[in-house]
Design an enzyme around this catalytic site. Structure first.
Site, short mmCIF file in Angstrom:
data_model
loop_
_atom_site.label_atom_id
_atom_site.label_comp_id
_atom_site.label_asym_id
_atom_site.label_seq_id
_atom_site.Cartn_x
_atom_site.Cartn_y
_atom_site.Cartn_z
N SER A 25 0.82 -1.21 0.00
CA SER A 25 0.00 0.00 0.00
C SER A 25 0.86 1.26 0.00
O SER A 25 0.58 2.22 -0.73
CB SER A 25 -0.92 0.00 1.22
OG SER A 25 -1.85 -1.04 1.16
N SER A 171 -13.60 1.77 3.19
CA SER A 171 -12.72 1.44 2.07
C SER A 171 -11.62 2.48 1.92
O SER A 171 -11.89 3.65 1.60
CB SER A 171 -13.53 1.36 0.76
OG SER A 171 -12.67 1.28 -0.34
N ASP A 325 -7.13 -8.39 4.58
CA ASP A 325 -6.24 -9.19 3.75
C ASP A 325 -5.67 -10.39 4.49
O ASP A 325 -5.09 -11.30 3.87
CB ASP A 325 -5.08 -8.33 3.23
CG ASP A 325 -5.52 -7.36 2.16
OD1 ASP A 325 -6.51 -7.66 1.47
OD2 ASP A 325 -4.89 -6.30 2.02
#
Length: 440
Positions: A25, A171, A325
């Site tokens: 990320s 999100s 994740d």
């Protein structure tokens, strides 16, 4: 390529150090912000997995000069976003949903330029309206299949207007896309969403001096960004990805002796939810903050000790954004725990690289672990003693392939993972690191 794995025979008890993959990320965001900035930036210890390479290729197509010096350093030389070139080829996001959704917020604001955004077969099935609809409200002109819900998308750059956004899911991709778009708009762009999403974009923007404020209530997070804001070139170091460290954290807890130490793991509460869950399951996990030096965010040392009992635990829906994740590898830990576990509110897993909820259940089934999908919840009975030899197809999902590899370490007979090299998306040296753990 398929790979056959099984438990090693060496049983020397020791604590070994594993250098896990760097944060995906943060590498994405570092590439994007450096490309937007006029001047030369350095990204130290980047992740050079397939997803981040997709981000690099997209900005190279816009005229940004990016030099990759192995895993040590990436240099970005940019004339700034005002000098982006009209690309002569489609911008290929590969399998990277982060690239596709975040770059939309940037491309939508490049007035006078037109872009086509494409991806592989898997990414082309993932929904994009979650960012396309709010961008259109800001004035973006985006078209594509199913009214812009799927790639390929065509983006005609426009002057965007600042506005307030209310997002219905926690999100980080949606939030980041809208904040990136807000950098180009005159006035205040506000984003309100359920709490728990990753906050990397806000942290980097604040580090760069943006006029950004945020606060969190019991249920929501709220971010205000005043634009326009022009980013500046800077040098950053990328910490270890908590999502990559999670695989070796579970592996370490499953060892019958010894342990695993992982330095430089990102210390961000929006990313370390899996540590809280494993901390409820075992007393063998410790995390110590470390000097951050030049890292873009704080880091710490994660140590896990084997030989201790695992206890089943529940994961509540409001915890999921901070560990979404890690659900597949946490499911592996739950399979071996004493007592059942229930993971609630996993709907987001159905729109990842695969239907990750169904594939996680398929992996548990293949290994002989008792489980049940209940709507968007996953129940795992626990008590697994020995993994049945299995052949598993992760369908290109890197996190399922790595979870299968950890499970295979508890099988006395060889297990086969199809398309095993898909792990290169997020952890290119995963199998090399796994081979260094020689005890069970």
């Amino acid at each position: 390529m398929k790979r056959t794995l099984q438990a090693p025979t060496n049983s020397s008890p020791r604590t070994i150090s594993i250098h896990c993959g760097r944060d995906k990320s943060l590498t994405h965001r570092a590439i994007m912000f450096a490309s937007l900035s006029e001047g030369r930036s350095q990204i130290l210890h980047p992740l050079l997995g397939a997803d981040c390479l997709s981000s690099i290729s997209c900005f190279e197509a816009l005229g940004v000069k990016i030099l990759v010096h192995g895993e040590e350093r990436v240099e970005v030389e940019s004339k700034g976003f005002t000098q982006f070139q009209q690309p002569t080829v489609p911008l290929d996001c590969g399998n990277s949903g982060t690239t596709a959704r975040l770059i939309l917020g940037i491309l939508a604001a490049q007035k006078g330029l037109t872009f086509q955004l494409i991806g592989d077969e898997s990414l082309s099935k993932r929904p994009m309206k979650r960012v396309v609809i709010p961008l259109r409200k800001m004035g973006a002109k985006i078209s594509g299949p199913d009214d812009g819900n799927f790639l390929p998308l065509t983006i005609e750059g426009q002057d965007l207007k600042a506005m307030k956004h209310l997002v219905d899911k926690a999100s980080a991709q949606v939030k980041s896309c809208l904040l990136l778009a807000g950098m180009f708009a005159e006035g205040q762009t506000s984003v309100t969403l359920p709490k728990g999403s990753r906050d990397h974009t806000e942290r980097v923007l604040q580090k760069m001096g943006a006029n950004l404020s945020s606060f969190v209530t019991v249920d929501e997070e709220h971010i205000d960004l005043t634009g326009p804001f022009k980013t500046k070139a800077m040098d950053v170091s990328i910490p270890v990805d908590p999502s990559s460290a999670a695989f070796f954290a579970v592996l370490g807890l499953l060892l019958t002796q010894g342990g695993i130490a992982m330095p430089d793991v990102l210390d961000n509460p929006t990313r370390t939810g899996f540590m809280k869950v494993l901390g409820r399951m075992s007393q063998g996990l410790t995390f110590t903050k470390a000097a951050s030096q030049s890292f873009v965010e704080p880091v710490g040392l994660l140590i896990v000790k084997g030989g201790l009992e695992l206890t089943g635990t529940d994961i509540e829906e409001d915890e999921v954004p901070s560990l979404v994740d890690e659900i597949p590898i946490l499911s592996v830990a739950a399979a071996f725990a004493k007592g059942p576990s229930l993971f609630r509110g996993l709907s987001e897993l159905r729109v990842k690289e695969s239907d990750r909820l169904l594939l996680t259940a398929a992996l548990l089934e293949a290994a002989g672990a008792e489980h049940e999908i209940r709507g968007d919840d996953l129940w795992i009975a626990g008590g697994l003693k020995e993994v049945k030899p299995f052949t598993f197809d992760p369908e290109g999902d890197h996190r399922l392939a790595m979870s299968a590899a950890i499970l295979a370490r508890r099988s006395k007979k060889p297990c086969c993972i199809l398309d095993s090299e898909c792990v290169r998306v997020s952890f290119p040296n995963f199998y090399e690191a796994l081979d260094t753990v020689d005890q069970f």
